[in-house]
Design an enzyme around this catalytic site. Structure first.
Site: not given
Ligand code: ADE
Length: 247
Positions: A95, A122, A175
């Site tokens: 992330p 973690e 697209d």
């Protein structure tokens, strides 16, 4: 092109790349996708891949040895199969990474080799970030339980851009995002359904008018849904001499 996925949960990938367009690309040898369990590279008899963080704190951290050694084994194997230098990327799914875009997918699709590392717990020991990986990618501002689903997303987005993977009928050129804009509305038969008709221009056979309508609809949709994309798309739109203001 070859894609190697390093994971602690190889079973999650079973079946995923055997289906549909990616399955066909694998079957035709356009892409070689291999999934590896990096637990096999742990050093102790318990196959430990994670440990407590130095300095304390919650959660576990992925140890460096299994990641370095599994990726090095993969790269040696790739180099052994090829003559000349291998254009490769070693990508950590996290992330904290760079937000994944069509542009990044395009760049990765031109590599000979992409290694995708699925993070867990973690995070990974910082030495992996500093001395092994070349890129960090996030598939969005939310936290998943691991990098496996992101690795599937990234693999799919890369594979469909490899020349020959999409047939003419699936062409990537129209697209959403291929020109920096969202895709125009599409219709198929019947021309009238429950009183809702297909726009007249699409039935006209006039290809220049259809192209103009699609460009306008593409701009309209992008302006309504993702206005921030228009700033980035501007140079490519200018070069195509689009008539009229875009905002
Ligand atoms: N791992 C957990 N969440 C993720 C995300 N959003 N993108 C990439 N890898 C992840």
């Amino acid at each position: 092109m070859r894609i190697d996925i390093m994971t602690l949960f190889p079973e999650m990938f079973s079946g995923v790349f055997c289906q549909s367009i990616i399955g066909r690309a694998v079957g035709r040898g356009l892409v070689d996708i291999r999934v590896h369990d990096f637990r096999e590279y742990a050093h102790d008899k318990h196959h430990t891949v994670d440990d407590y963080p130095y300095g304390g704190g919650a959660g576990m951290v992925l140890k460096p040895e299994p990641l370095f050694e599994s990726v090095e084994a993969v790269l040696e194997n790739v180099e052994g199969q090829r003559v000349g230098p291998v254009n490769h990327r070693i990508v950590l799914l996290t992330p904290q990474g760079q937000p994944f875009t069509q542009g990044i997918a395009r760049g990765l699709s031109t590599c000979d080799e992409v290694v995708l590392i699925c993070g867990h717990y973690e995070g990974v020991d910082e030495r992996v970030r500093q001395h092994l990986i070349t890129n960090e990618i996030s598939i969005g501002d939310y936290v998943l339980t691991g990098g496996e689903l992101p690795a599937m997303v990234v693999t799919d987005a890369i594979c469909r851009l490899i020349p020959g993977v999409l047939g003419a009928s699936e062409a990537a050129a129209d697209d959403s995002f291929s020109n920096g804009l969202l895709q125009f509305p599409q219709y198929t038969r019947p021309p009238m359904y429950r009183g809702w008709s297909v726009p007249e221009v699409l039935l006209s056979g006039n290809h220049a008018e259809i192209a103009r309508w699609r460009k306008e609809e593409s701009l309209k949709r992008t302006r309504e849904r993702r206005p921030e994309l228009l700033d980035k798309a501007q140079p490519c739109l200018d070069s195509e001499a689009v008539a009229g203001p875009i905002s």
